[in-house]
Design an enzyme around this catalytic site. Structure first.
Site, PDB file in Angstrom:
ATOM      1  N   THR A  63       0.930  -1.371  -0.002  1.00 41.54           N
ATOM      2  CA  THR A  63      -0.192  -0.106  -0.316  1.00 41.54           C
ATOM      3  C   THR A  63       0.951   1.389  -0.364  1.00 41.54           C
ATOM      4  O   THR A  63       1.770   1.258   0.843  1.00 41.54           O
ATOM      5  CB  THR A  63      -0.644  -0.083   1.254  1.00 41.54           C
ATOM      6  OG1 THR A  63      -1.675  -0.984   1.836  1.00 41.54           O
ATOM      7  CG2 THR A  63      -2.183   1.317   1.840  1.00 41.54           C
ATOM      8  N   GLU A  64       0.041   2.071  -0.979  1.00 47.85           N
ATOM      9  CA  GLU A  64       1.440   3.721  -0.867  1.00 47.85           C
ATOM     10  C   GLU A  64       3.053   3.048  -1.077  1.00 47.85           C
ATOM     11  O   GLU A  64       3.386   4.140  -0.777  1.00 47.85           O
ATOM     12  CB  GLU A  64       0.987   4.489   0.654  1.00 47.85           C
ATOM     13  CG  GLU A  64      -0.429   4.294   0.743  1.00 47.85           C
ATOM     14  CD  GLU A  64      -1.626   5.053   0.291  1.00 47.85           C
ATOM     15  OE1 GLU A  64      -0.453   5.525  -0.724  1.00 47.85           O
ATOM     16  OE2 GLU A  64      -2.836   4.702  -0.084  1.00 47.85           O
ATOM     17  N   LEU A  65       3.279   1.663  -1.909  1.00 39.45           N
ATOM     18  CA  LEU A  65       4.521   1.655  -2.195  1.00 39.45           C
ATOM     19  C   LEU A  65       5.282   1.819  -0.714  1.00 39.45           C
ATOM     20  O   LEU A  65       6.339   2.081  -0.883  1.00 39.45           O
ATOM     21  CB  LEU A  65       5.241   2.262  -3.020  1.00 39.45           C
ATOM     22  CG  LEU A  65       4.222   2.235  -4.138  1.00 39.45           C
ATOM     23  CD1 LEU A  65       5.643   2.797  -5.594  1.00 39.45           C
ATOM     24  CD2 LEU A  65       4.263   0.623  -4.687  1.00 39.45           C
TER      25      LEU A  65
END
Lengths: 435, 402
Positions: B143-145
């Site tokens: 998630t979100e890198l």
């Protein structure tokens, strides 16, 4: 530059935000090097205007209580109007007096006329307030003739007739500063006499300062003023550098405090506060609601609290000032301003300044400038209660609101307001006056 | 030689409805709003862009290739509100030129709070992708890198992944190029593909910015920038939100035309090609190690976690949410579990961000709240109700057993 400023109240003779605003604004103007003569009515009649119930007459206050820092207000001269001046005069006789003075001055090139319409159509109404306003106007004109100044700056309707008269007599440009309108104070049940005075003042003014866009819109829509003439200058707040003084106000330590601080009048929405309190108490117990202030709905509000069955949870303190205000802020967990119509609303700024998070109605001018606060429609009691519960229940919410709110409020400076006023003055004096 | 690796993030959360402390029902999500947004984005982005990508794949005989990471919560919403989008993704999957990545099903921050929940969500997502698109993901994106050494180790230990996608943040590269493959310090199987944020953001953020010196960005100009990598990198990773096409950058900005011509322009140079993440990982070696002790992400200029964990409200909401894990799972109630997991989507915490609130900016995108405070209050009210359901459920179950 010299300013002839007409005001109705000044600390400690205050009943609400107007006096606080005049103090903050003039102090900052003084720092900018503007010279201000501030004209105050010396005697303040409180009998007829119930919103002023707690205001004291000068006789009640010893000089030591008047805390005016000489240094900070060094460019300000205070002129009070002699209270012995024709105490039994009618509004009519003052009007004649003003008209005589204007006639005497008419030899000058200006073709200024007084806002006669407002005076004429209300000739039948010669209540005390009306007389007081015109007595103040007549005296202000006399004072003005002894003074040298560049601009006239009048705060709220009580001083508009004085502003109009002084402008007519001296030919100086008039700035009207609208801190509130009759529509804010009385909803749709406007007092026609006051409305007419406001309208005459706004039309006679060369420039109008509104305390918010909310107020500017009312000025445009309700008073028929050209928007070009109206500037919005938000109020500021002074940083309080003082340390805290923990006082006791008869509330248990583990009890949460939700604060209403302001005049208990229709405009401030006290009944919405109580209705929200009732809802909050359905889901929480250890909370007290403090209503600090007085006003014409005080009795009604106390009765309503009893009717709702929450009388023991509501604390009425009456009108607070100075140190008392600080103490109540220190104990408060949340400040709520459910105003039905609030031109600006300095009190929430003061609350934030005291590290108290605030919940304000969307129907307030101050909601235009504050983002780190909670907002709700004044009529949405459910939502107001929802937000009150959240602040009391979740410390991180209170903490974040405090942290960011206190930071945000520092950006609202009287210095900026004073600077904007100065620019308006300069525009006015640099252009020929045409009325 | 550079390969161009496109990966598109496709996600929409289940937004909450206005829920006060006085509400008692269990309907937490704003069905009307979620449906409306889902259909709007489907019409402006998912449908036209899927069609474009499919055309490009066909036109280039499979030489144009892309990857998607579609969250489980979006797949559920698409199936319900915009099923026509599902069939277009299915058509893309059948081309064999499209790779689907793995992530946490709920687009959650579970890695930071619960490893067991983190793994469960990844497997749930992989199972869903396999069921829908007939391929089991081999590359993971968090998630979100969000990434650090520990995440790399956790993913490597799962034994099912060849690579991880994350941000090519300056502070982890320390002067090195994002156009090479890297590996985490701990010896293992996974390689890292790092986002080339400069070139990615030229498309995702700057494309329509008329104040930008490179505006208007044409596909031939962009291809020249790609060509410059030749000899100095293996793969240019262009990672972005899929909503870039048609939603963040509206159709009238020319974004679709840009994309339509980009494969042609890029493949004009004989050394260039397109690869999916798995193909890039198979084709190129990891040249160096990147050490990432502190968490990074692809958000804002800080590329840290402050958009989700920057204030006391956010960390409180997250802690309280994950504190419930044991009790939620003990109930054995599938609806309760699903509601709890939908609350984990990172968006809910992003809405509570106070960082840029005064200035107003990208954080406003599809944000259903007027203020971060409203968002926190709403979230906490919902969570309060969920917790009560959880307690009630356990209690009633206890009664049955005794």
């Amino acid at each position: 530059m010299k300013i002839f400023m007409l005001g109705w109240e000044f600390p400690p003779f205050i009943s609400g935000g107007l006096g606080t605003a005049c103090y903050g604004l003039t102090k900052a103007m003084s720092k900018l090097g503007l010279e201000i003569t501030f004209v105050l009515p010396r005697t303040i009649h409180t009998d007829k205007l119930s919103t002023h119930v707690n205001m004291r007459t000068p006789a009640d206050i010893t000089t030591s209580q008047i805390v005016l820092d000489e240094n900070e207000l060094k460019n300000i001269k205070f002129k009070t109007i002699d209270s012995a001046l024709k105490p039994y005069a009618t509004a009519e006789s003052y009007r004649h007096e003003i008209e005589d003075m204007i006639r005497a001055k008419q030899k000058r090139s200006s073709t200024v006329t007084i806002g006669a319409e407002s005076l004429d159509c209300n000739a039948h109404y010669a209540g005390d307030m009306y007389a007081e306003v015109h007595r103040y106007a007549a005296s202000a004109v006399k004072l003005a003739l002894q003074e040298d100044f560049d601009v006239i700056h009048a705060h709220d309707w009580m001083t508009y007739p004085a502003g109009i008269a002084v402008a007519a007599v001296t030919g100086k440009p008039l700035v009207i500063h609208v801190h509130s309108t009759e529509f804010d104070r009385s909803g749709e049940n406007v007092n026609q006499m006051i409305y007419d005075i406001e309208r005459a003042g706004m039309h006679a003014a060369n420039r109008i300062i509104a305390v918010s866009y909310l107020t500017k819109n009312i000025i445009l829509a309700r008073y028929g003023i050209d928007g070009e003439k109206v500037d919005v200058v938000y109020n500021g707040i002074e940083r309080n550098g003082n340390g805290f003084n923990f006082g006791k106000i008869g509330i248990n330590k583990d009890e949460k405090i939700v604060l209403f601080l302001g005049r208990i009048t229709m405009q401030k929405g006290p009944e919405y506060f109580l209705a929200a309190a009732k809802k909050v108490l359905e889901v929480m117990d250890n909370v007290k609601f403090v209503m600090a202030g007085s006003g014409d709905m005080m009795r009604q509000t106390i009765e309503l609290a009893a009717e709702l069955g929450i009388g023991s949870k509501i604390l009425f303190t009456g009108f607070l000032r100075g140190e008392e205000v600080r103490k109540v802020y220190e104990r408060a967990d949340l400040y709520v301003m459910p105003s039905v119509s609030e031109p600006f609303g300095i009190a929430p700024l003061e609350a934030l300044n005291h590290d108290v998070p605030v919940l304000i109605s969307k129907q307030s001018g101050v909601s235009e400038v504050l983002t780190h606060v909670l907002k709700a429609d004044f009529w949405d009691v459910n939502e107001i209660a929802n937000k009150i519960v959240a602040v009391l229940k979740y410390p991180p919410l209170q903490m974040t609101l405090k942290e960011h709110g206190n930071f945000e409020v520092r950006k609202l400076k009287w210095e900026d307001a004073a600077e904007k006023c100065r620019q308006i003055y300069e525009q006015l004096v640099s252009q020929p006056v045409c009325v | 030689m550079p390969s161009v690796c496109f990966y598109f993030q496709v996600h929409q959360p289940y937004r909450l409805r206005h829920y006060t402390v006085f509400d008692e029902d269990h309907r937490y999500f704003d069905t009307f709003k979620n449906k409306a947004i889902c259909q709007k984005v489907a019409n402006k982005c998912y449908l036209p862009t899927n069609k474009l990508i499919l055309d490009l794949i066909k036109r280039h005989d499979g030489r144009f290739r892309v990857a998607y990471s579609i969250t489980g919560v979006l797949l559920e919403q698409l199936a319900e509100y915009a099923p026509e989008v599902m069939s277009t993704f299915d058509a893309l999957a059948r081309t064999g030129c499209v790779e689907f990545l793995a992530e946490t099903y709920y687009h959650s921050l579970s890695f930071l709070y619960s490893r067991s929940e983190f793994q469960e969500q990844i497997f749930k997502h992989m199972d869903t992708i396999e069921r829908l698109f007939g391929q089991r993901p081999k590359v993971f994106r968090n998630t979100e890198l969000i990434y650090n050494n520990e995440l790399a180790a956790a993913i490597d230990e799962m034994g099912v992944f060849d690579g991880i996608i994350t941000e090519g943040a300056d502070r982890i590269l320390a002067g090195r190029s994002p156009n090479f493959l890297y590996k985490p310090p701990k010896e293992g199987k996974v390689k890292l593909l790092l986002k080339n944020y400069a070139l990615s953001d030229d498309i995702a953020f700057r494309f329509s910015n008329r104040g930008w010196s490179e505006w208007p960005l044409m596909s031939n100009k962009f291809s020249e920038w790609i060509n410059r990598v030749n000899g100095n990198g293996y793969v240019v990773n262009l990672f972005m939100d899929y909503e870039t096409f048609g939603e963040h950058q509206w159709e009238d900005t020319g974004i679709f035309d840009f994309m339509r011509h980009l494969p042609d322009e890029i493949m004009k140079h004989p050394d260039n090609n397109f690869k999916t993440p798995t193909e890039a990982i198979a084709a190129y070696p990891a040249t160096d190690t990147v050490n990432v002790p502190a968490l990074i992400s692809w958000a804002d200029t800080e590329r840290d976690l402050s958009a989700w964990l920057g204030n006391a409200m956010q960390s409180n909401a997250l802690h309280e949410l994950y504190r419930m894990e044991h009790n939620i799972k003990k109930t054995g109630d599938k609806v309760i579990l699903s509601d709890w997991r939908k609350l984990q989507s990172s968006d809910h915490f992003y809405y509570m961000c106070t960082k840029y609130f005064s200035d107003g900016d990208v954080h406003k995108y599809f944000n259903p709240y007027d203020s971060p405070y409203d968002s926190y209050i709403n979230f906490m009210n919902v969570m309060g109700n969920l917790e009560k359901r959880c307690t009630d459920s356990s209690r009633s179950r206890q009664k049955v057993t005794t």
